[in-house]
Design a protein around this motif. Structure first.
Motif, PDB file in Angstrom:
ATOM      1  N   GLU A  34       0.263   2.503 -10.103  1.00 27.43           N
ATOM      2  CA  GLU A  34      -1.179   2.609  -9.885  1.00 27.43           C
ATOM      3  C   GLU A  34      -1.819   1.274  -9.542  1.00 27.43           C
ATOM      4  OE1 GLU A  34      -2.505   5.390  -9.552  1.00 27.43           O
ATOM      5  OE2 GLU A  34      -1.238   6.780 -10.657  1.00 27.43           O
ATOM      6  N   GLU A  35      -1.178   0.193  -9.958  1.00 28.55           N
ATOM      7  CA  GLU A  35      -1.757  -1.134  -9.743  1.00 28.55           C
ATOM      8  C   GLU A  35      -0.624  -2.150  -9.684  1.00 28.55           C
ATOM      9  OE1 GLU A  35      -3.918  -2.866  -8.511  1.00 28.55           O
ATOM     10  OE2 GLU A  35      -5.557  -3.149  -9.907  1.00 28.55           O
ATOM     11  N   VAL A  36      -0.881  -3.252  -9.011  1.00 25.65           N
ATOM     12  CA  VAL A  36       0.097  -4.325  -8.886  1.00 25.65           C
ATOM     13  C   VAL A  36      -0.611  -5.631  -9.205  1.00 25.65           C
ATOM     14  CG1 VAL A  36       1.665  -5.517  -7.310  1.00 25.65           C
ATOM     15  CG2 VAL A  36       1.368  -3.053  -7.120  1.00 25.65           C
ATOM     16  N   ARG A  37       0.045  -6.475  -9.989  1.00 24.92           N
ATOM     17  CA  ARG A  37      -0.496  -7.809 -10.284  1.00 24.92           C
ATOM     18  C   ARG A  37       0.354  -8.833  -9.550  1.00 24.92           C
ATOM     19  NH1 ARG A  37      -1.270  -7.013 -16.764  1.00 24.92           N
ATOM     20  NH2 ARG A  37      -3.129  -5.713 -16.649  1.00 24.92           N
ATOM     21  N   ALA A  38      -0.329  -9.714  -8.846  1.00 20.94           N
ATOM     22  CA  ALA A  38       0.367 -10.736  -8.066  1.00 20.94           C
ATOM     23  C   ALA A  38      -0.296 -12.081  -8.321  1.00 20.94           C
ATOM     24  CB  ALA A  38       0.315 -10.397  -6.587  1.00 20.94           C
ATOM     25  N   GLN A  39       0.446 -13.134  -7.995  1.00 16.84           N
ATOM     26  CA  GLN A  39      -0.070 -14.490  -8.150  1.00 16.84           C
ATOM     27  C   GLN A  39       0.215 -15.258  -6.864  1.00 16.84           C
ATOM     28  OE1 GLN A  39       1.911 -17.118 -11.007  1.00 16.84           O
ATOM     29  NE2 GLN A  39      -0.123 -17.678 -11.728  1.00 16.84           N
ATOM     30  N   TYR A  98       4.099  -4.448 -12.054  1.00 19.96           N
ATOM     31  CA  TYR A  98       3.554  -3.181 -11.598  1.00 19.96           C
ATOM     32  C   TYR A  98       3.000  -2.462 -12.818  1.00 19.96           C
ATOM     33  CZ  TYR A  98       6.653  -4.287  -7.714  1.00 19.96           C
ATOM     34  OH  TYR A  98       7.277  -4.911  -6.685  1.00 19.96           O
ATOM     35  N   LEU A  99       1.894  -1.737 -12.641  1.00 18.26           N
ATOM     36  CA  LEU A  99       1.292  -0.996 -13.739  1.00 18.26           C
ATOM     37  C   LEU A  99       1.387   0.494 -13.441  1.00 18.26           C
ATOM     38  CD1 LEU A  99      -1.974  -3.061 -14.274  1.00 18.26           C
ATOM     39  CD2 LEU A  99       0.272  -3.458 -15.246  1.00 18.26           C
ATOM     40  N   ILE A 100       1.805   1.259 -14.447  1.00 16.73           N
ATOM     41  CA  ILE A 100       1.873   2.708 -14.294  1.00 16.73           C
ATOM     42  C   ILE A 100       1.121   3.366 -15.447  1.00 16.73           C
ATOM     43  CG2 ILE A 100       4.062   2.679 -13.025  1.00 16.73           C
ATOM     44  CD1 ILE A 100       5.483   3.489 -15.572  1.00 16.73           C
ATOM     45  N   GLY A 101       0.562   4.534 -15.202  1.00 15.39           N
ATOM     46  CA  GLY A 101      -0.098   5.299 -16.252  1.00 15.39           C
ATOM     47  C   GLY A 101      -1.603   5.391 -16.103  1.00 15.39           C
ATOM     48  N   THR A 102      -2.220   6.122 -17.040  1.00 21.89           N
ATOM     49  CA  THR A 102      -3.661   6.391 -17.021  1.00 21.89           C
ATOM     50  C   THR A 102      -4.500   5.128 -17.024  1.00 21.89           C
ATOM     51  OG1 THR A 102      -3.220   8.402 -18.269  1.00 21.89           O
ATOM     52  CG2 THR A 102      -5.492   7.664 -18.192  1.00 21.89           C
ATOM     53  N   THR A 103      -4.182   4.210 -17.908  1.00 17.60           N
ATOM     54  CA  THR A 103      -4.966   2.981 -17.995  1.00 17.60           C
ATOM     55  C   THR A 103      -4.819   2.145 -16.730  1.00 17.60           C
ATOM     56  OG1 THR A 103      -4.688   3.014 -20.374  1.00 17.60           O
ATOM     57  CG2 THR A 103      -5.446   0.967 -19.424  1.00 17.60           C
ATOM     58  N   GLU A 155       0.812  -1.214   0.000  1.00 23.86           N
ATOM     59  CA  GLU A 155       0.000   0.000   0.000  1.00 23.86           C
ATOM     60  C   GLU A 155       0.849   1.270   0.000  1.00 23.86           C
ATOM     61  OE1 GLU A 155       0.382  -1.086   4.400  1.00 23.86           O
ATOM     62  OE2 GLU A 155       0.133  -2.177   2.537  1.00 23.86           O
ATOM     63  N   LEU A 156       2.088   1.166   0.478  1.00 24.51           N
ATOM     64  CA  LEU A 156       2.980   2.324   0.492  1.00 24.51           C
ATOM     65  C   LEU A 156       3.614   2.584  -0.875  1.00 24.51           C
ATOM     66  CD1 LEU A 156       4.711   1.792   3.957  1.00 24.51           C
ATOM     67  CD2 LEU A 156       2.728   3.217   3.392  1.00 24.51           C
ATOM     68  N   LEU A 157       3.586   1.593  -1.758  1.00 30.61           N
ATOM     69  CA  LEU A 157       4.131   1.767  -3.105  1.00 30.61           C
ATOM     70  C   LEU A 157       3.141   2.442  -4.049  1.00 30.61           C
ATOM     71  CD1 LEU A 157       6.037  -1.549  -3.890  1.00 30.61           C
ATOM     72  CD2 LEU A 157       6.994   0.704  -3.450  1.00 30.61           C
ATOM     73  N   LEU A 158       1.847   2.229  -3.810  1.00 31.44           N
ATOM     74  CA  LEU A 158       0.839   2.797  -4.697  1.00 31.44           C
ATOM     75  C   LEU A 158       0.946   4.317  -4.715  1.00 31.44           C
ATOM     76  CD1 LEU A 158      -2.230   0.553  -3.892  1.00 31.44           C
ATOM     77  CD2 LEU A 158      -0.727   0.436  -5.878  1.00 31.44           C
ATOM     78  N   GLY A 159       0.997   4.867  -5.915  1.00 31.81           N
ATOM     79  CA  GLY A 159       1.115   6.313  -6.078  1.00 31.81           C
ATOM     80  C   GLY A 159       2.553   6.819  -6.129  1.00 31.81           C
ATOM     81  N   LYS A 160       3.521   5.944  -5.862  1.00 27.64           N
ATOM     82  CA  LYS A 160       4.925   6.373  -5.910  1.00 27.64           C
ATOM     83  C   LYS A 160       5.349   6.599  -7.353  1.00 27.64           C
ATOM     84  CE  LYS A 160       5.986   6.077  -1.561  1.00 27.64           C
ATOM     85  NZ  LYS A 160       5.838   7.239  -0.762  1.00 27.64           N
ATOM     86  N   GLN A 161       6.097   7.666  -7.551  1.00 28.69           N
ATOM     87  CA  GLN A 161       6.623   7.990  -8.864  1.00 28.69           C
ATOM     88  C   GLN A 161       7.796   7.075  -9.184  1.00 28.69           C
ATOM     89  OE1 GLN A 161       8.247  12.036  -9.455  1.00 28.69           O
ATOM     90  NE2 GLN A 161       6.248  12.348 -10.398  1.00 28.69           N
ATOM     91  N   VAL A 162       7.784   6.493 -10.391  1.00 29.38           N
ATOM     92  CA  VAL A 162       8.874   5.631 -10.843  1.00 29.38           C
ATOM     93  C   VAL A 162       9.802   6.468 -11.704  1.00 29.38           C
ATOM     94  CG1 VAL A 162       9.482   3.588 -12.193  1.00 29.38           C
ATOM     95  CG2 VAL A 162       7.408   3.576 -10.796  1.00 29.38           C
ATOM     96  N   LEU A 163      11.088   6.381 -11.425  1.00 26.00           N
ATOM     97  CA  LEU A 163      12.096   7.146 -12.152  1.00 26.00           C
ATOM     98  C   LEU A 163      12.897   6.233 -13.073  1.00 26.00           C
ATOM     99  CD1 LEU A 163      13.433   9.192  -9.100  1.00 26.00           C
ATOM    100  CD2 LEU A 163      11.641   9.860 -10.723  1.00 26.00           C
TER     101      LEU A 163
END
Length: 109
Positions: free
Chosen positions: A28-33, A44-49, A9-17
């Protein structure tokens, strides 16, 4: 290999450089299995979509964006777990170039 725990939850919204320090988007989103009793991060998913996926609002979100004239929507990127350096969770960094990332597909939703 040593394992490490990071509160997701602390990673969500963090800017990736990228390697030059330029922002490529926010997580914005994380996929896990699930593997056994553990959950393993795959990407990890970044961006508008990625925001729309996080909110489970693909269909309506894309339609609204199209209504406001956004006909070509840059969806964002998928970052596999091994492409992201989380040594400093406050400043996630790409371990690859932006060209190596897989673009999120807005047409399949």
């Amino acid at each position: 290999m040593a394992t490490r725990e990071i509160h997701l939850e602390l990673l969500l919204g963090k800017q990736v450089l990228d390697s030059t320090g330029k922002s490529v988007g926010r997580i914005e989103e994380v996929r896990a299995q699930q593997r056994g009793e553990e959950w393993v991060i795959e990407e990890y998913l970044i961006g508008t979509t990625a925001v729309l996926e996080r909110l489970s609002a693909w269909t309506i979100g894309l339609r609204i964006l199209h209504l406001f004239g956004a006909h070509k929507i840059h969806g964002g990127y998928t970052i596999s777990w091994e492409q992201l350096d989380l040594t400093d969770p406050e400043k996630p960094r790409l371990l690859c170039s932006l060209d190596d990332l897989k673009a999120l597909d807005t047409s399949k939703k």
